[in-house]
Write a protein that holds these residues in place. Structure first.
Motif, PDB file in Angstrom:
ATOM      1  N   LEU A  29       0.673  -1.181  -0.033  1.00 39.44           N
ATOM      2  CA  LEU A  29      -0.056  -0.126  -0.115  1.00 39.44           C
ATOM      3  C   LEU A  29       0.746   1.264  -0.145  1.00 39.44           C
ATOM      4  N   ASP A  30       2.016   1.125   0.574  1.00 41.17           N
ATOM      5  CA  ASP A  30       2.724   2.461   0.717  1.00 41.17           C
ATOM      6  C   ASP A  30       3.603   2.846  -0.647  1.00 41.17           C
ATOM      7  N   PRO A  31       4.261   1.875  -1.457  1.00 47.70           N
ATOM      8  CA  PRO A  31       4.448   2.256  -2.929  1.00 47.70           C
ATOM      9  C   PRO A  31       3.360   2.587  -3.777  1.00 47.70           C
ATOM     10  N   ILE A  32       2.258   1.934  -3.511  1.00 44.95           N
ATOM     11  CA  ILE A  32       1.001   2.211  -4.361  1.00 44.95           C
ATOM     12  C   ILE A  32       0.633   3.839  -4.225  1.00 44.95           C
ATOM     13  N   LEU A  33       0.719   4.120  -2.980  1.00 45.34           N
ATOM     14  CA  LEU A  33       0.246   5.578  -2.676  1.00 45.34           C
ATOM     15  C   LEU A  33       1.335   6.463  -2.917  1.00 45.34           C
ATOM     16  N   ALA A  34       2.357   6.227  -2.964  1.00 43.49           N
ATOM     17  CA  ALA A  34       3.430   7.059  -3.496  1.00 43.49           C
ATOM     18  C   ALA A  34       3.453   7.248  -4.802  1.00 43.49           C
ATOM     19  N   ILE A  35       3.040   6.227  -5.724  1.00 44.24           N
ATOM     20  CA  ILE A  35       2.912   6.143  -7.105  1.00 44.24           C
ATOM     21  C   ILE A  35       1.744   7.170  -7.432  1.00 44.24           C
ATOM     22  N   GLY A  36       0.926   6.832  -6.755  1.00 40.65           N
ATOM     23  CA  GLY A  36      -0.326   7.511  -7.020  1.00 40.65           C
ATOM     24  C   GLY A  36      -0.421   8.941  -6.824  1.00 40.65           C
ATOM     25  N   PHE A  37       0.167   9.492  -5.682  1.00 37.09           N
ATOM     26  CA  PHE A  37       0.587  10.809  -5.281  1.00 37.09           C
ATOM     27  C   PHE A  37       1.449  11.436  -6.709  1.00 37.09           C
ATOM     28  N   THR A  38       2.348  10.748  -6.899  1.00 27.39           N
ATOM     29  CA  THR A  38       3.493  11.221  -7.905  1.00 27.39           C
ATOM     30  C   THR A  38       3.028  11.683  -9.363  1.00 27.39           C
ATOM     31  N   LEU A  39       1.962  10.403  -9.625  1.00 26.45           N
ATOM     32  CA  LEU A  39       1.408  10.556 -10.841  1.00 26.45           C
ATOM     33  C   LEU A  39       0.494  11.677 -11.124  1.00 26.45           C
ATOM     34  N   PHE A  40      -0.279  11.938  -9.924  1.00 20.94           N
ATOM     35  CA  PHE A  40      -1.006  12.990  -9.731  1.00 20.94           C
ATOM     36  C   PHE A  40      -0.470  14.542  -9.929  1.00 20.94           C
ATOM     37  N   ILE A  41       0.808  14.598  -9.090  1.00 26.15           N
ATOM     38  CA  ILE A  41       1.538  15.817  -9.065  1.00 26.15           C
ATOM     39  C   ILE A  41       2.097  16.132 -10.614  1.00 26.15           C
ATOM     40  N   LEU A  42       2.615  14.933 -11.219  1.00 26.89           N
ATOM     41  CA  LEU A  42       3.272  15.082 -12.551  1.00 26.89           C
ATOM     42  C   LEU A  42       2.316  15.491 -13.673  1.00 26.89           C
ATOM     43  N   PHE A  43       0.968  14.981 -13.779  1.00 21.04           N
ATOM     44  CA  PHE A  43      -0.109  15.593 -14.575  1.00 21.04           C
ATOM     45  C   PHE A  43      -0.167  16.748 -14.475  1.00 21.04           C
ATOM     46  N   ASN A  44      -0.375  17.423 -13.318  1.00 22.37           N
ATOM     47  CA  ASN A  44      -0.811  19.029 -12.882  1.00 22.37           C
ATOM     48  C   ASN A  44       0.302  19.701 -13.350  1.00 22.37           C
ATOM     49  N   VAL A  45       1.855  19.138 -13.003  1.00 23.99           N
ATOM     50  CA  VAL A  45       2.768  19.927 -13.358  1.00 23.99           C
ATOM     51  C   VAL A  45       3.106  20.168 -14.565  1.00 23.99           C
ATOM     52  N   ILE A  46       3.010  18.789 -15.621  1.00 22.76           N
ATOM     53  CA  ILE A  46       3.643  18.997 -16.851  1.00 22.76           C
ATOM     54  C   ILE A  46       2.482  19.872 -17.819  1.00 22.76           C
ATOM     55  N   ARG A  47       1.178  19.867 -17.221  1.00 25.19           N
ATOM     56  CA  ARG A  47      -0.032  20.697 -17.751  1.00 25.19           C
ATOM     57  C   ARG A  47       0.589  22.109 -17.524  1.00 25.19           C
ATOM     58  N   ASN A  48       0.840  22.562 -16.247  1.00 23.17           N
ATOM     59  CA  ASN A  48       0.957  24.014 -16.037  1.00 23.17           C
ATOM     60  C   ASN A  48       2.517  24.413 -16.678  1.00 23.17           C
ATOM     61  N   VAL A  49       3.228  23.394 -16.575  1.00 20.33           N
ATOM     62  CA  VAL A  49       4.691  23.862 -17.534  1.00 20.33           C
ATOM     63  C   VAL A  49       4.407  23.957 -18.837  1.00 20.33           C
ATOM     64  N   GLY A  50       3.526  23.314 -19.669  1.00 23.39           N
ATOM     65  CA  GLY A  50       2.784  23.544 -21.056  1.00 23.39           C
ATOM     66  C   GLY A  50       2.472  24.943 -20.953  1.00 23.39           C
ATOM     67  N   THR A  51       1.630  25.154 -20.173  1.00 21.03           N
ATOM     68  CA  THR A  51       0.817  26.631 -20.435  1.00 21.03           C
ATOM     69  C   THR A  51       1.849  27.576 -20.083  1.00 21.03           C
ATOM     70  N   THR A  52       2.869  27.366 -19.287  1.00 28.02           N
ATOM     71  CA  THR A  52       4.012  28.487 -18.878  1.00 28.02           C
ATOM     72  C   THR A  52       4.501  28.800 -20.167  1.00 28.02           C
ATOM     73  N   LEU A  53       5.140  27.485 -20.658  1.00 26.40           N
ATOM     74  CA  LEU A  53       6.046  27.608 -21.792  1.00 26.40           C
ATOM     75  C   LEU A  53       5.229  28.558 -22.910  1.00 26.40           C
ATOM     76  N   LYS A  54       3.834  28.059 -23.074  1.00 22.85           N
ATOM     77  CA  LYS A  54       3.047  28.586 -24.181  1.00 22.85           C
ATOM     78  C   LYS A  54       3.161  30.226 -24.225  1.00 22.85           C
ATOM     79  N   LEU A  55       2.990  30.756 -22.850  1.00 23.74           N
ATOM     80  CA  LEU A  55       3.115  31.997 -22.410  1.00 23.74           C
ATOM     81  C   LEU A  55       4.502  32.718 -22.731  1.00 23.74           C
ATOM     82  N   PHE A  56       5.399  32.038 -22.447  1.00 23.38           N
ATOM     83  CA  PHE A  56       6.675  32.297 -22.610  1.00 23.38           C
ATOM     84  C   PHE A  56       6.906  32.796 -24.085  1.00 23.38           C
ATOM     85  N   LEU A  57       6.460  31.854 -25.002  1.00 22.77           N
ATOM     86  CA  LEU A  57       6.644  31.968 -26.365  1.00 22.77           C
ATOM     87  C   LEU A  57       5.408  33.148 -27.197  1.00 22.77           C
TER      88      LEU A  57
END
Length: 293
Positions: free
Chosen positions: A175-203
């Protein structure tokens, strides 16, 4: 005077949240090592990202409000984009490290120290909850966005609390690594989306396609001219937008008619709350000098 006091209060609240988060993030990393919990390490990375977000927002909010200068004629608002990009890169690197640690644990799970997990989760709910409470009093967009980050942290620690309680009764270390992976994938999904938006505004991409369409329709409804071109909409920081457009005037337009048209355009565009607007009139049969864009 009131505005200055409001800015000071906002800065003080963000400062409180920053120091609370930084202190607790350090405790989390130590606690994650001591409890042998990848879930806590994953949440530590998440809190590190939030600490960076809050710290950069705190510093860049002060720098971003400096007046325009000769070197930075549009001011310093775009510093917030730089902060967002730095935060995104750090979170992506941290998330990759957590996945590197967590995925092998799925195949060879290790039992974490559940009592330590439980204590840290209660502490995490209290600290992040208090920081969210402090920022909930704020009215600025900056504070509202940061408050949502902290509320996400509270929910994350609630999940750690639940898993630690379950592990005290049943030996399911996976359960511990499953929770860790779940957290991390959730973070990555939001971060990659935000970085994409930021790069678009930079350009200098269009910050909001719906807004661009509304502005275009509004200009088409103005009867005093027939055509316009070189309509460009971009953003300083995702909130403060800039518009430029060339207006083709009909034959024999007097100076008074041009003044009236300027007033009309100002009224029509007021609803969009643009930070900078540049409108160039082109006289009848006058060639446009900007053909390259």
């Amino acid at each position: 005077m009131h505005s200055h006091s409001h800015d000071d209060n906002s800065s003080a609240r963000i400062g409180w949240a920053f120091f609370l988060n930084v202190g607790f993030t350090i405790i989390e990393f130590i606690g994650g090592i001591l409890t042998n919990s990848t879930a806590i390490m994953a949440d530590a990375v998440h809190d590190l990202g939030d600490s960076l977000s809050i710290g950069l927002a705190w510093v860049l909010a002060k720098l971003g409000n400096r007046p325009a200068s000769q070197n930075f004629s549009y001011g310093y608002k775009r510093l917030s984009l730089l902060g967002s990009l730095i935060n995104g890169i750090v979170l992506i690197a941290g998330s990759a490290w957590v996945l590197h640690q967590s995925i092998p644990r799925l195949f060879d799970p290790e039992m974490p120290v559940t009592e330590g997990m439980l204590a840290l989760s209660i502490f995490g709910i209290a600290v992040n909850g208090f920081a969210a409470f402090k920022l909930s009093k704020g009215k600025t967009l900056n504070e509202k966005v940061l408050n949502w980050h902290l509320l996400e942290d509270v929910l994350g620690w609630v999940a750690v609390f639940i898993v630690s309680v379950v592990l005290m009764f049943v030996k399911w270390p996976i359960l511990d690594p499953i929770l860790a992976i779940g957290f991390t994938l959730f973070i990555l999904f939001n971060v990659i989306r935000n970085v994409g938006t930021t790069l678009k505004l930079f350009l200098q991409g269009v910050p909001d396609k719906n807004l661009a369409r509304k502005i275009e329709r509004k200009l088409k409804d103005v009867q005093e001219f027939q055509r316009f071109h070189h309509l460009h909409l971009w953003s300083l920081d995702g909130e403060h937008h800039v518009l430029t457009v060339h207006i083709e005037l009909e034959a024999d337009v007097s100076l008074e008619d041009q003044r009236n048209l300027k007033r009309r355009l100002s009224q029509e565009l007021a609803e969009f709350d643009l930070s900078h607007t540049t409108v160039e009139f082109e006289l009848y049969n006058e060639p446009c000098r900007d053909h390259s864009i």
